[in-house]
Design an enzyme around this catalytic site. Structure first.
Site, PDB file in Angstrom:
ATOM      1  N   SER A 133      23.800  76.053  18.669  1.00 42.93           N
ATOM      2  CA  SER A 133      23.293  76.897  19.761  1.00 42.93           C
ATOM      3  C   SER A 133      23.167  78.308  19.221  1.00 42.93           C
ATOM      4  CB  SER A 133      24.276  76.880  20.935  1.00 42.93           C
ATOM      5  OG  SER A 133      23.917  77.888  21.872  1.00 42.93           O
ATOM      6  N   TYR A 146      32.821  77.773  23.938  1.00 37.79           N
ATOM      7  CA  TYR A 146      31.634  77.006  23.518  1.00 37.79           C
ATOM      8  C   TYR A 146      30.980  77.693  22.311  1.00 37.79           C
ATOM      9  CZ  TYR A 146      26.741  75.307  24.028  1.00 37.79           C
ATOM     10  OH  TYR A 146      25.489  74.782  23.823  1.00 37.79           O
TER      11      TYR A 146
END
Ligand code: NAD
Length: 244
Positions: A133, A146
């Site tokens: 990501s 995350y």
């Protein structure tokens, strides 16, 4: 794309969103695709070979890989796409929250690569694509753990790429920006529409990503055209992140 016809690919998280688009694209390119997902019913609607696998459980991963290779043959391509988050302020999270996020987003890909890469190295051919990501490159609000897990996955990708560089196995990461999927819809609840419209304004291309935007880059990295590319991180984010 060159060299994808007849290749055997495992895609984790292929029942939904980005993983589903990757599975469809690899099948269109002529790959035999096996989906490893918790949601096996949804996975079956995408691909003939759907395995109920929890990527956080090493035994479940090993059993899935054994079943896939018994039915389809040795795995040529591994795409680690299963992921999850529940955005919150870090100071309001608990160690239990961290465990779940790290288990799915970091330990899951480690489990898969540990189960699949020895065979690839022995056969002297393999492609691994880890879906990270942009949050793992530049950080993001409300997603500290995350982001840490995805940053860890990026560092792992580069390190394993070095370890396997002479074995015919490439290991790369794709870092999507905000992409229209069920995960994104679920992430921001009632505030979602307002947040998404402000994100769209910040993206140079002025639109969110679509799952298919990511699938093309994954197919390229899995193909023979990418044979000399390893240890790289490619953002697919409409220009939102331009990392050096
Ligand atoms: P999604 O929720 O649509 O799909 C995720 C899939 O992973 C689901 O099918 C789910 O069942 C599966 N999954 C979750 N936990 C699992 C587990 N323990 N074992 C096996 N399968 C499991 O999400 P998405 O938005 O398509 O995300 C796909 C990947 O892209 C993730 O790694 C995510 O972190 C990453 N990503 C997404 C965005 C975005 O904006 N959507 C941005 C950057 C990165």
């Amino acid at each position: 794309m060159r060299g994808l016809t007849g290749r055997r690919a495992i895609v984790t998280g292929g029942a939904s969103g980005i993983g589903k688009a990757i599975s469809v694209r690899l099948a269109e390119e002529g790959c035999h695709v096996g989906i490893f997902d918790l949601n096996v019913d949804a996975a079956r609607e995408v691909s003939g070979l759907a395995c109920q696998v929890d990527v956080t459980d090493y035994g479940s991963v090993q059993a899935g890989v054994a079943r896939f290779e018994a039915e389809s043959g040795p795995c040529d391509i591994l795409v680690n796409c299963a992921g999850w988050d529940s955005p919150r302020l870090f100071l309001e999270t608990s160690p239990g929250d961290w465990e779940k996020i790290i288990a799915i987003n970091l330990r899951g890909p480690l489990n898969l690569q540990h189960a699949v890469c020895p065979g690839m190295a022995a056969r002297r051919r393999g492609r691994v694509v880890n879906i990270a990501s942009d949050a793992g490159r530049v950080g993001a609000g409300l997603t500290a753990v995350y982001s840490a897990a995805k940053g860890g996955l990026i560092a792992f990708t580069k390190s394993l790429a070095r370890e396997l560089a002479t074995s015919g196995v490439t290991v790369n990461a794709v870092a999507p920006g905000p992409t229209r999927t069920p995960l994104l819809d679920a992430s921001f609840g009632d505030d979602g529409a307002r947040w998404l419209s402000s994100v769209e304004k910040a993206i140079p291309m002025k639109r969110l990503g679509e799952p298919e935007d990511v699938a093309g880059m994954v197919a390229f990295l899995a193909s023979d055209d990418a044979a000399y590319i390893t240890g790289q991180v490619i953002s697919v984010s409409g220009g939102l992140t331009m990392a050096g």
